[in-house]
Scaffold this motif. Structure first.
Motif, PDB file in Angstrom:
ATOM      1  N   ASN A 174       0.824  -1.212   0.000  1.00  0.00           N
ATOM      2  CA  ASN A 174       0.000   0.000   0.000  1.00  0.00           C
ATOM      3  C   ASN A 174       0.856   1.260   0.000  1.00  0.00           C
ATOM      4  OD1 ASN A 174      -2.802  -0.763  -0.115  1.00  0.00           O
ATOM      5  ND2 ASN A 174      -2.486  -1.751   1.863  1.00  0.00           N
ATOM      6  N   VAL A 175       1.983   1.245   0.702  1.00  0.00           N
ATOM      7  CA  VAL A 175       2.914   2.384   0.674  1.00  0.00           C
ATOM      8  C   VAL A 175       3.392   2.617  -0.759  1.00  0.00           C
ATOM      9  CG1 VAL A 175       5.186   3.240   1.406  1.00  0.00           C
ATOM     10  CG2 VAL A 175       3.660   2.159   3.071  1.00  0.00           C
ATOM     11  N   PHE A 176       3.730   1.538  -1.459  1.00  0.00           N
ATOM     12  CA  PHE A 176       4.209   1.664  -2.838  1.00  0.00           C
ATOM     13  C   PHE A 176       3.126   2.258  -3.740  1.00  0.00           C
ATOM     14  CE2 PHE A 176       6.821  -2.359  -1.790  1.00  0.00           C
ATOM     15  CZ  PHE A 176       7.759  -1.609  -1.112  1.00  0.00           C
ATOM     16  N   ILE A 177       1.903   1.813  -3.559  1.00  0.00           N
ATOM     17  CA  ILE A 177       0.797   2.327  -4.384  1.00  0.00           C
ATOM     18  C   ILE A 177       0.545   3.804  -4.088  1.00  0.00           C
ATOM     19  CG2 ILE A 177      -1.704   2.162  -4.764  1.00  0.00           C
ATOM     20  CD1 ILE A 177      -1.336  -0.927  -4.314  1.00  0.00           C
ATOM     21  N   ARG A 178       0.479   4.154  -2.809  1.00  0.00           N
ATOM     22  CA  ARG A 178       0.220   5.557  -2.440  1.00  0.00           C
ATOM     23  C   ARG A 178       1.322   6.498  -2.911  1.00  0.00           C
ATOM     24  NH1 ARG A 178      -1.501   3.221   2.327  1.00  0.00           N
ATOM     25  NH2 ARG A 178       0.452   3.696   3.399  1.00  0.00           N
ATOM     26  N   ASN A 179       2.525   5.977  -3.080  1.00  0.00           N
ATOM     27  CA  ASN A 179       3.666   6.813  -3.441  1.00  0.00           C
ATOM     28  C   ASN A 179       4.223   6.453  -4.823  1.00  0.00           C
ATOM     29  OD1 ASN A 179       4.300   8.434  -0.849  1.00  0.00           O
ATOM     30  ND2 ASN A 179       3.905   6.346  -0.151  1.00  0.00           N
ATOM     31  N   ALA A 180       3.345   5.979  -5.691  1.00  0.00           N
ATOM     32  CA  ALA A 180       3.772   5.524  -7.018  1.00  0.00           C
ATOM     33  C   ALA A 180       4.361   6.644  -7.872  1.00  0.00           C
ATOM     34  CB  ALA A 180       2.611   4.858  -7.749  1.00  0.00           C
ATOM     35  N   ASP A 181       4.122   7.885  -7.492  1.00  0.00           N
ATOM     36  CA  ASP A 181       4.717   8.994  -8.240  1.00  0.00           C
ATOM     37  C   ASP A 181       6.226   9.092  -8.017  1.00  0.00           C
ATOM     38  OD1 ASP A 181       4.020   9.766  -5.524  1.00  0.00           O
ATOM     39  OD2 ASP A 181       4.655  11.796  -6.081  1.00  0.00           O
ATOM     40  N   ILE A 182       6.733   8.591  -6.911  1.00  0.00           N
ATOM     41  CA  ILE A 182       8.162   8.675  -6.596  1.00  0.00           C
ATOM     42  C   ILE A 182       8.814   7.290  -6.495  1.00  0.00           C
ATOM     43  CG2 ILE A 182       7.892   8.786  -4.064  1.00  0.00           C
ATOM     44  CD1 ILE A 182      10.388  10.940  -5.982  1.00  0.00           C
ATOM     45  N   ILE A 183       8.050   6.269  -6.096  1.00  0.00           N
ATOM     46  CA  ILE A 183       8.577   4.903  -6.020  1.00  0.00           C
ATOM     47  C   ILE A 183       8.273   4.224  -7.355  1.00  0.00           C
ATOM     48  CG2 ILE A 183       8.457   2.659  -4.877  1.00  0.00           C
ATOM     49  CD1 ILE A 183       7.468   4.130  -2.356  1.00  0.00           C
ATOM     50  N   LYS A 184       9.298   3.985  -8.139  1.00  0.00           N
ATOM     51  CA  LYS A 184       9.113   3.398  -9.466  1.00  0.00           C
ATOM     52  C   LYS A 184       9.603   1.958  -9.547  1.00  0.00           C
ATOM     53  CE  LYS A 184       7.353   7.106 -11.226  1.00  0.00           C
ATOM     54  NZ  LYS A 184       5.951   7.151 -11.609  1.00  0.00           N
ATOM     55  N   MET A 185      10.176   1.470  -8.436  1.00  0.00           N
ATOM     56  CA  MET A 185      10.674   0.100  -8.406  1.00  0.00           C
ATOM     57  C   MET A 185      10.584  -0.408  -6.975  1.00  0.00           C
ATOM     58  SD  MET A 185      14.484  -1.287  -9.447  1.00  0.00           S
ATOM     59  CE  MET A 185      14.548  -0.196 -10.840  1.00  0.00           C
ATOM     60  N   ALA A 186      10.160  -1.654  -6.820  1.00  0.00           N
ATOM     61  CA  ALA A 186      10.122  -2.278  -5.495  1.00  0.00           C
ATOM     62  C   ALA A 186      10.355  -3.778  -5.685  1.00  0.00           C
ATOM     63  CB  ALA A 186       8.788  -2.020  -4.802  1.00  0.00           C
ATOM     64  N   ASN A 187      11.375  -4.292  -5.038  1.00  0.00           N
ATOM     65  CA  ASN A 187      11.754  -5.699  -5.179  1.00  0.00           C
ATOM     66  C   ASN A 187      11.781  -6.361  -3.812  1.00  0.00           C
ATOM     67  OD1 ASN A 187      12.372  -5.158  -7.959  1.00  0.00           O
ATOM     68  ND2 ASN A 187      14.282  -4.274  -7.246  1.00  0.00           N
ATOM     69  N   MET A 188      10.935  -7.340  -3.641  1.00  0.00           N
ATOM     70  CA  MET A 188      10.886  -8.065  -2.381  1.00  0.00           C
ATOM     71  C   MET A 188      12.127  -8.951  -2.248  1.00  0.00           C
ATOM     72  SD  MET A 188       7.969 -10.646  -1.059  1.00  0.00           S
ATOM     73  CE  MET A 188       7.247 -10.135   0.469  1.00  0.00           C
ATOM     74  N   ALA A 189      12.899  -8.720  -1.210  1.00  0.00           N
ATOM     75  CA  ALA A 189      14.091  -9.526  -0.975  1.00  0.00           C
ATOM     76  C   ALA A 189      13.674 -10.942  -0.567  1.00  0.00           C
ATOM     77  CB  ALA A 189      14.942  -8.887   0.107  1.00  0.00           C
ATOM     78  N   GLN A 190      14.534 -11.860  -0.767  1.00  0.00           N
ATOM     79  CA  GLN A 190      14.333 -13.283  -0.520  1.00  0.00           C
ATOM     80  C   GLN A 190      13.376 -13.924  -1.517  1.00  0.00           C
ATOM     81  OE1 GLN A 190      13.885 -11.229   2.207  1.00  0.00           O
ATOM     82  NE2 GLN A 190      15.711 -11.628   3.378  1.00  0.00           N
ATOM     83  N   LEU A 191      12.756 -13.142  -2.368  1.00  0.00           N
ATOM     84  CA  LEU A 191      11.873 -13.709  -3.380  1.00  0.00           C
ATOM     85  C   LEU A 191      12.683 -14.017  -4.636  1.00  0.00           C
ATOM     86  CD1 LEU A 191       8.924 -14.440  -3.912  1.00  0.00           C
ATOM     87  CD2 LEU A 191       8.608 -12.149  -4.845  1.00  0.00           C
ATOM     88  N   GLY A 192      13.490 -13.058  -5.048  1.00  0.00           N
ATOM     89  CA  GLY A 192      14.294 -13.234  -6.240  1.00  0.00           C
ATOM     90  C   GLY A 192      15.727 -13.619  -5.940  1.00  0.00           C
ATOM     91  N   LYS A 193      16.081 -13.679  -4.683  1.00  0.00           N
ATOM     92  CA  LYS A 193      17.437 -14.060  -4.305  1.00  0.00           C
ATOM     93  C   LYS A 193      17.463 -15.545  -3.986  1.00  0.00           C
ATOM     94  CE  LYS A 193      18.843  -9.663  -2.402  1.00  0.00           C
ATOM     95  NZ  LYS A 193      19.473  -9.021  -1.272  1.00  0.00           N
ATOM     96  N   CYS A 194      18.588 -16.007  -3.504  1.00  0.00           N
ATOM     97  CA  CYS A 194      18.745 -17.429  -3.202  1.00  0.00           C
ATOM     98  C   CYS A 194      18.187 -17.814  -1.837  1.00  0.00           C
ATOM     99  CB  CYS A 194      20.220 -17.813  -3.277  1.00  0.00           C
ATOM    100  SG  CYS A 194      21.234 -16.955  -2.052  1.00  0.00           S
ATOM    101  N   TYR A 195      17.699 -16.845  -1.082  1.00  0.00           N
ATOM    102  CA  TYR A 195      17.191 -17.162   0.242  1.00  0.00           C
ATOM    103  C   TYR A 195      15.906 -17.977   0.144  1.00  0.00           C
ATOM    104  CZ  TYR A 195      20.160 -13.165   1.244  1.00  0.00           C
ATOM    105  OH  TYR A 195      21.196 -12.289   1.318  1.00  0.00           O
TER     106      TYR A 195
END
Length: 184
Positions: A158-179
């Motif tokens: 929800n923070v990312f959606i509310r601030n989509a004018d300034i946040i243009k990328m968000a990557n959840m850690a441990q999802l795309g990494k080896c964790y």
């Protein structure tokens, strides 16, 4: 780069000098490349993350496309209400960096490129797997999630959606990494 635990740790001034030189070479090689500067991930009591972020933004305002921010949260004290309020901390950090970017962009020489944006390029709940008992063996980094963890991540989204004018990328850690991770 801003934490003593990181290999190649530098102070903000030395980091931005190195990043500026690297950015020049990268733009010469690939003019359309998108460049991300390392924002602060060090919010420990002795640290000054706002100084790091302001220095990075001001010194790289003409060349960098994003400033990367990181946030890992947990509930080691089993305080439900405190834990569920952590998206408010993310929103506060976003607002502070937004203001720094806005101020710096007034003096930036970016040509036709858009202003600098925020990349929350590492965020997640991650604390159970980092206790002494579990930091060994093949499952040393495995995190077992529950519903309150999912609610916190929902708050981050929800923070990312509310601030989509300034946040243009968000990557959840441990999802795309080896964790390893799994929902319990």
């Amino acid at each position: 780069m801003d934490g003593e635990w990181q290999m190649g740790h530098l102070n903000a001034e030395d980091y931005t000098k190195k990043a500026l030189e690297a950015a020049k070479l990268m733009r010469l090689t690939s003019p359309d490349i998108k460049l991300i500067a390392a924002g602060s991930s060090n919010y420990r009591p002795h640290a000054d993350p706002d100084y790091w972020n302001r220095t990075t933004i001001n010194n790289l305002k003409d060349v960098v496309d994003y400033i990367a921010l990181h946030m890992y949260v947990g509930n080691p004290d089993n305080n439900y209400y405190n834990f569920l309020s952590t998206p408010l901390v993310m929103e506060q950090r976003t607002d502070i960096v937004r203001g720094m970017i806005k101020e710096a962009m007034q003096k930036a020489d970016r040509g036709t490129r858009p202003p600098m944006y925020i990349a929350w390029d590492e965020y997640n709940v991650w604390y159970r797997a980092r206790t002494d008992e579990t930091m060994q063996g093949t499952r040393a980094l495995e995190e077992k999630y529950n519903l309150e963890d999912a609610l916190v991540i929902g708050g981050f989204l929800n923070v990312f959606i509310r601030n989509a004018d300034i946040i243009k990328m968000a990557n959840m850690a441990q999802l795309g990494k080896c964790y390893c991770s799994r929902l319990r």
